[in-house]
Design an enzyme around this catalytic site. Structure first.
Site, PDB file in Angstrom:
ATOM      1  N   LYS A  97       0.843  -1.187   0.000  1.00  0.00           N
ATOM      2  CA  LYS A  97       0.000   0.000   0.000  1.00  0.00           C
ATOM      3  C   LYS A  97       0.884   1.244   0.000  1.00  0.00           C
ATOM      4  O   LYS A  97       1.921   1.283   0.674  1.00  0.00           O
ATOM      5  CB  LYS A  97      -0.901  -0.025   1.235  1.00  0.00           C
ATOM      6  N   SER A 113      -9.509   1.840   3.131  1.00  0.00           N
ATOM      7  CA  SER A 113      -8.687   2.615   2.226  1.00  0.00           C
ATOM      8  C   SER A 113      -7.667   1.785   1.461  1.00  0.00           C
ATOM      9  O   SER A 113      -6.982   2.291   0.577  1.00  0.00           O
ATOM     10  CB  SER A 113      -7.945   3.691   3.033  1.00  0.00           C
ATOM     11  N   SER A 139      -9.659  -0.663   7.493  1.00  0.00           N
ATOM     12  CA  SER A 139      -9.196  -0.502   6.109  1.00  0.00           C
ATOM     13  C   SER A 139      -8.421  -1.671   5.537  1.00  0.00           C
ATOM     14  O   SER A 139      -8.005  -1.634   4.382  1.00  0.00           O
ATOM     15  CB  SER A 139      -8.349   0.772   5.985  1.00  0.00           C
TER      16      SER A 139
END
Length: 509
Positions: free
Chosen positions: A85, A160, A184
């Site tokens: 990420k 997210s 998330s």
């Protein structure tokens, strides 16, 4: 050259790739190239990655193959590709946290978890898209692109960590790292049919994670199988003196817990169904199909020998408002460092403006609307005259939530709930309704506020879309999450190269 095809490679679990690499059946360059080819062919549609450096990935893979050819002793993850990420700082690799304010920034150091994965010999494929500064549940808040759910490209992949979930679900990476502040990792895993685990707070270093909410942020694995999640978790866990919140305790034996759980015997395990999270009488806001799959999975736990009972945690009903005061308050403090002075984008520095004007212009153009909304909300909650009424009260609620967990552990070993109240919604459906967007975190927030571990494992489909089942355990009892999740995975006939359960198939196989 082995007879393993590129399709075989990208349909394999990380554990299977590890075994094939160690046995010499395939080389890391071959595996890495298969993923790079798939990314080139499909990511134009999915939008999972913000940055891919094929040359660097192949060079790293080549180094692993050369070391193996020399007979060097390598770890089990050596040569296995990985996606990170874009909130994870990586030396020399663009790291933006999904924001324009960090466009083009190449960090001079590695986050601790990135350094540990590099030392383990994993091959970085690229950095994945995300909601800006991890603020969102759909990955529509990225400053760069919208990521799409491989199950239905008109729908969101969660957030997210939606870039990481989409990459793994589409076969563009065998596994990925996400971060979880209020859900998330777990929520995007649920809506894309993956396993996603939020470790005990402090058990995985936060050093080098671009901060959203420091008392909540936690990195963890997003994978196709429970065993893969356990293996990746073990690689990144452990005490880090660079992180003041890091727990100085041994890493639990997680992979072994997953293997043991796959045997399917949960005799003696006490499971609490949280009344306030989709349990008896709490159906409002939940898709009927989600509740149906949840009830079926609870019944499956009973069939495996677990004792199931209803558990009431009254303060959980207040988790949503408490979180959306605590997290923005911490964000308003953390994001003050992005001022256009030290690094990142600088706007308006033409010699005719003072520093305050340059900072204001930089933040106006560099931050997106959701980030601005949360900074304003957090600043207000921390302001003189309102601190105790808002932030102080939210912290008291957090204490009550932690007490509810503590009370529950006197009677049960784990708590369970749906991971998300709904399946993936259509892109754009909640963009103009932030309250509806925030409600996606309804089930995941209590574990985040209390700092306890929680895992999402697939439990079937609703209207042809994945549903997630959440298992929560006491702090540092992450192994319980893996044991229960692995038992469910095995019982639902997961595998054949993927974690998509009975009736679930890889949408991009």
């Amino acid at each position: 050259m082995s007879d393993v095809t590129a399709t075989d490679i990208t349909a394999s679990t990380a554990a299977e790739l590890s075994r094939a690499l160690q046995s010499g059946e395939v080389g890391s360059v071959e595996v890495t190239q298969a993923y790079l080819d798939r990314i080139a062919a499909q990511d134009g549609t999915i939008g999972a990655y913000l940055h891919v450096d094929a040359d660097a990935a192949l060079a790293a893979a080549g180094a692993v193959d050369a070391a193996r050819a020399r007979g060097e002793e390598l770890g089990p993850l050596a040569g296995v590709p990985l996606a990170l990420k874009d909130v994870v700082v990586t030396e020399g690799v663009p790291t933006t946290s999904g924001s324009k304010i960090l466009a083009g920034w190449r960090p001079p150091y590695d986050a601790t978890l990135a350094a540990r994965l590099k030392a383990a010999g994993t091959v970085l494929l690229g950095k994945t898209n995300m909601d800006e500064f991890a603020m969102g549940s759909s990955t529509e808040n990225s400053a760069y692109q919208v990521t799409r759910n491989p199950w239905d490209t008109d729908r969101i992949p969660g957030g997210s960590s939606g870039g990481s979930s989409a990459a793994v679900a589409a076969g563009l990476a065998p596994w990925a790292i996400g971060t979880d502040t209020g859900g998330s990792i777990r929520q995007p895993a649920a809506v894309t049919g993956l396993v996603g685990h939020k470790p005990t707070y402090g058990s995985v270093s936060r050093y080098g994670l671009i901060a959203f909410s420091s008392s909540l942020d936690q990195a963890g694995p997003m994978t196709r199988t429970v065993l893969d999640a356990a293996l990746l978790h073990e690689a990144i866990a452990g005490h880090d003196p660079l992180d003041s919140t890091s727990i100085d305790s041994p890493v639990p034996v997680l992979a072994e817990a997953a293997r043991r759980g796959a045997g399917g015997d949960l005799s003696g395990l006490k499971v609490g169904v949280v009344t306030e999270l989709g349990g008896e009488g709490h159906a409002d806001g939940y898709d009927p199909g989600v509740l149906a799959r949840f009830a079926e999975t609870v019944a499956l736990l009973e069939s495996l020998g677990a004792e199931v009972r209803q558990v009431s945690c009254p303060a959980f009903d207040l988790a949503l408002p408490a979180y959306y005061l605590i997290a923005p308050s911490e964000a308003s403090s953390n994001l003050a460092r992005f001022d256009g002075v030290r690094y990142g984008v600088r706007v308006g520095d033409d010699g005719g403006r003072d520093l305050d004007e340059v900072m204001a212009l930089t933040r106006e153009q560099g931050f997106g609307p959701e980030v601005k909304r949360r900074i304003i909300l957090g600043t207000y909650a921390l302001s003189s005259g309102y601190y105790e009424a808002y932030y102080g009260q939210a912290q008291k609620v957090r204490t009550l939530i932690t007490r509810d967990f503590t009370t529950a552990w006197d009677d049960v070993d784990v708590l369970v709930s749906p991971t998300s109240p709904t399946v993936a919604w259509s892109i754009g459906a909640r963009v103009d309704d932030p309250v509806a967007m925030y409600a996606a975190d309804l089930c995941t927030l209590p574990a985040s506020l209390a700092g306890v571990p929680a895992i999402s494992v697939p439990c079937g489909l609703s209207d042809g879309l994945p549903v997630g089942f959440q298992v929560m355990a006491p702090a540092l009892a992450d192994d319980r999450c893996y044991r229960v999740a692995a038992a469910l995975e095995a019982a639902q006939d997961a595998a054949r190269g993927h974690t998509f359960l009975a009736g679930m198939e890889n949408p991009h196989s």
